[in-house]
Design a protein around this motif. Sequence first.
Motif, PDB file in Angstrom:
ATOM      1  N   MET A  35       2.947   3.557  18.515  1.00  0.00           N
ATOM      2  CA  MET A  35       2.708   2.350  17.790  1.00  0.00           C
ATOM      3  C   MET A  35       1.113   2.887  16.430  1.00  0.00           C
ATOM      4  O   MET A  35       0.797   3.424  16.946  1.00  0.00           O
ATOM      5  CB  MET A  35       2.165   1.433  18.218  1.00  0.00           C
ATOM      6  CG  MET A  35       2.429   0.372  19.368  1.00  0.00           C
ATOM      7  SD  MET A  35       3.602  -0.838  18.410  1.00  0.00           S
ATOM      8  CE  MET A  35       2.917  -2.223  17.832  1.00  0.00           C
ATOM      9  N   LYS A  36       1.635   2.489  15.615  1.00  0.00           N
ATOM     10  CA  LYS A  36       0.420   3.192  14.239  1.00  0.00           C
ATOM     11  C   LYS A  36      -0.507   2.132  14.513  1.00  0.00           C
ATOM     12  O   LYS A  36       0.604   1.084  13.988  1.00  0.00           O
ATOM     13  CB  LYS A  36       1.536   3.199  13.627  1.00  0.00           C
ATOM     14  CG  LYS A  36       2.290   4.233  13.182  1.00  0.00           C
ATOM     15  CD  LYS A  36       1.347   5.910  13.220  1.00  0.00           C
ATOM     16  CE  LYS A  36       2.206   7.165  12.632  1.00  0.00           C
ATOM     17  NZ  LYS A  36       2.026   8.354  13.380  1.00  0.00           N
ATOM     18  N   LYS A  37      -1.734   1.895  14.407  1.00  0.00           N
ATOM     19  CA  LYS A  37      -2.860   0.956  14.507  1.00  0.00           C
ATOM     20  C   LYS A  37      -3.604   1.276  12.093  1.00  0.00           C
ATOM     21  O   LYS A  37      -3.471   1.587  11.571  1.00  0.00           O
ATOM     22  CB  LYS A  37      -3.837   1.382  14.692  1.00  0.00           C
ATOM     23  CG  LYS A  37      -3.844   1.425  16.250  1.00  0.00           C
ATOM     24  CD  LYS A  37      -5.612   1.964  16.938  1.00  0.00           C
ATOM     25  CE  LYS A  37      -5.733   2.250  18.397  1.00  0.00           C
ATOM     26  NZ  LYS A  37      -6.922   2.427  19.189  1.00  0.00           N
ATOM     27  N   VAL A  38      -3.213  -0.697  12.134  1.00  0.00           N
ATOM     28  CA  VAL A  38      -2.829  -1.095  10.294  1.00  0.00           C
ATOM     29  C   VAL A  38      -5.092  -1.314  10.471  1.00  0.00           C
ATOM     30  O   VAL A  38      -4.989  -2.789  10.694  1.00  0.00           O
ATOM     31  CB  VAL A  38      -1.882  -1.673  10.116  1.00  0.00           C
ATOM     32  CG1 VAL A  38      -2.056  -2.332   8.818  1.00  0.00           C
ATOM     33  CG2 VAL A  38      -0.358  -1.199  10.496  1.00  0.00           C
ATOM     34  N   ALA A  39      -4.788  -1.231   8.923  1.00  0.00           N
ATOM     35  CA  ALA A  39      -6.188  -1.660   8.590  1.00  0.00           C
ATOM     36  C   ALA A  39      -6.501  -2.521   7.748  1.00  0.00           C
ATOM     37  O   ALA A  39      -5.494  -1.672   6.726  1.00  0.00           O
ATOM     38  CB  ALA A  39      -7.200  -1.597   9.467  1.00  0.00           C
ATOM     39  N   ILE A  40      -7.062  -3.514   6.960  1.00  0.00           N
ATOM     40  CA  ILE A  40      -6.990  -3.911   6.316  1.00  0.00           C
ATOM     41  C   ILE A  40      -8.080  -3.867   5.270  1.00  0.00           C
ATOM     42  O   ILE A  40      -8.638  -4.501   5.892  1.00  0.00           O
ATOM     43  CB  ILE A  40      -6.053  -5.056   5.354  1.00  0.00           C
ATOM     44  CG1 ILE A  40      -4.828  -5.036   5.284  1.00  0.00           C
ATOM     45  CG2 ILE A  40      -5.784  -5.822   4.300  1.00  0.00           C
ATOM     46  CD1 ILE A  40      -3.771  -6.309   5.473  1.00  0.00           C
ATOM     47  N   ILE A  41      -8.531  -3.493   3.881  1.00  0.00           N
ATOM     48  CA  ILE A  41     -10.191  -3.640   3.619  1.00  0.00           C
ATOM     49  C   ILE A  41      -9.812  -4.568   2.142  1.00  0.00           C
ATOM     50  O   ILE A  41      -8.870  -3.966   1.558  1.00  0.00           O
ATOM     51  CB  ILE A  41     -10.627  -2.337   2.764  1.00  0.00           C
ATOM     52  CG1 ILE A  41     -10.791  -0.757   4.189  1.00  0.00           C
ATOM     53  CG2 ILE A  41     -11.887  -2.446   2.494  1.00  0.00           C
ATOM     54  CD1 ILE A  41     -11.076   0.139   3.620  1.00  0.00           C
ATOM     55  N   GLY A  42     -10.590  -5.405   2.334  1.00  0.00           N
ATOM     56  CA  GLY A  42     -10.684  -6.921   1.618  1.00  0.00           C
ATOM     57  C   GLY A  42      -9.693  -8.117   1.439  1.00  0.00           C
ATOM     58  O   GLY A  42      -8.384  -7.465   1.585  1.00  0.00           O
ATOM     59  N   ALA A  43      -9.935  -8.825   1.901  1.00  0.00           N
ATOM     60  CA  ALA A  43      -9.370 -10.086   2.321  1.00  0.00           C
ATOM     61  C   ALA A  43      -9.244 -10.931   0.750  1.00  0.00           C
ATOM     62  O   ALA A  43      -9.048 -12.451   1.329  1.00  0.00           O
ATOM     63  CB  ALA A  43     -10.069 -10.573   3.659  1.00  0.00           C
ATOM     64  N   GLY A  44      -8.322 -10.133   0.168  1.00  0.00           N
ATOM     65  CA  GLY A  44      -8.048 -11.872  -1.191  1.00  0.00           C
ATOM     66  C   GLY A  44      -6.414 -11.964  -1.181  1.00  0.00           C
ATOM     67  O   GLY A  44      -5.881 -11.484   0.192  1.00  0.00           O
TER      68      GLY A  44
ATOM     69  N   PRO B 219      -8.693   3.735  13.277  1.00  0.00           N
ATOM     70  CA  PRO B 219      -6.032   3.097  12.266  1.00  0.00           C
ATOM     71  C   PRO B 219      -5.647   4.192  11.837  1.00  0.00           C
ATOM     72  O   PRO B 219      -6.442   5.583  11.166  1.00  0.00           O
ATOM     73  CB  PRO B 219      -6.496   2.323  11.036  1.00  0.00           C
ATOM     74  CG  PRO B 219      -7.873   2.814  10.467  1.00  0.00           C
ATOM     75  CD  PRO B 219      -9.014   3.099  12.171  1.00  0.00           C
ATOM     76  N   ASP B 220      -4.274   4.097  11.833  1.00  0.00           N
ATOM     77  CA  ASP B 220      -3.275   5.428  11.320  1.00  0.00           C
ATOM     78  C   ASP B 220      -3.565   5.571  10.024  1.00  0.00           C
ATOM     79  O   ASP B 220      -3.261   5.915   9.028  1.00  0.00           O
ATOM     80  CB  ASP B 220      -2.148   5.564  11.913  1.00  0.00           C
ATOM     81  CG  ASP B 220      -2.927   6.445  13.541  1.00  0.00           C
ATOM     82  OD1 ASP B 220      -3.188   7.017  14.328  1.00  0.00           O
ATOM     83  OD2 ASP B 220      -2.206   5.074  14.311  1.00  0.00           O
ATOM     84  N   MET B 221      -3.459   3.735   9.599  1.00  0.00           N
ATOM     85  CA  MET B 221      -3.325   3.306   8.265  1.00  0.00           C
ATOM     86  C   MET B 221      -3.781   2.221   7.663  1.00  0.00           C
ATOM     87  O   MET B 221      -4.236   1.253   7.994  1.00  0.00           O
ATOM     88  CB  MET B 221      -1.363   2.735   8.394  1.00  0.00           C
ATOM     89  CG  MET B 221      -0.344   3.509   9.184  1.00  0.00           C
ATOM     90  SD  MET B 221       1.708   2.822   9.248  1.00  0.00           S
ATOM     91  CE  MET B 221       1.663   2.124   7.660  1.00  0.00           C
TER      92      MET B 221
END
Length: 344
Positions: free
Chosen positions: A1-10, A66-68
């Motif tokens: 499993m690759k860990k995913v994060a998002i920067i900016g919650a728009g 995170p990986d991505m």
Amino acid sequence: MKKVAIIGAGQVAEKVHAAYYKTRTQELELVAVIDPDAGRARDFAEQNGFARSYVDAAEMFETEKPDMVSICTPNRFHFDNVMLALSHGAAVMCEKPPAMTANEAQQMRDLAAKQHLVLAYDFHHRFATDMREVKKAYKDGVLGEVYMTKAKALRRSGVPGWGSFTNKALQGGGPLIDIGIHMLDAAMYVLDFPQVKKVTAKMFQKIGTKKSEGTFGTWDPTKYDVEDAVFAFIEFENGGLLQLETSFVLQMKESSVLNVEFFGDEAGATLFPAEIYTDRAGELVTILKKETADEERHAKSMQAFVDRVLGADVMVADAEQGYQVQRLIEAIYESAEKGESVYL
């Protein structure tokens, strides 16, 4: 499993990035959302299936590893967040434009190469099936020598009434860096990124500071400090010419135009929808015609990024191409501001 994060919650983070990541949860673990607004970050995480929310990106990287990472912030913050993600070993999908300057885009490219990481940009229009048809025709010589290209991203009354699109300090510009950049990338991608010789441009701010309402909502004309429209000519070393037209507000007949035309000595083409045609004895002959344009471009762009990170040999809008597009955007603005041609 690759860990995913998002920067900016728009909006784009939710409708494009999170929406796609949620379709791949057998391969991806949605670990974190980062936004300076703690409440917005928390709500976004809860509504989109991310495990945790943060207000500090550095803390998130140290904790979650995170990986991505998707970067969906205002343009001014792309550079810092991309560099932070790459330095922590995460592959990056960054919204357009790559950065605020060509130098920043170059640094991002160089760090991605040094870290052996995928850095991709969401130039999603190049992932349409229309693009594949026209690019294949170009590569196979169906168009012959393409000596003139016209790229248009025009709106009659389309200033975004949300976000920071009219704030030059946060965005770096107006329609050129927001929508024009997409058709610029599409044109350059089909043409295999030819070497640029000279850029000549003019920009105008005539309407946005007077009006306050349009198709996409309302804005404060007293805080509108970006251009209404930009018109540019890009001359290539091979003798070809690319004309770019882009606007948020322009007194034109159509409500909007989003397309690229290619003029070759054997045939011509348009992108959206894909159509290839030629003249034979004064009669127009259609070589290929799609009735409607492919609208699944965002999802295909995200799919390519995820697949590339997972090891597939697929096309992405990569760090080098992002730098080349950013360099052109910078040259267009420079030419327009100085009132003279810029040589590259």
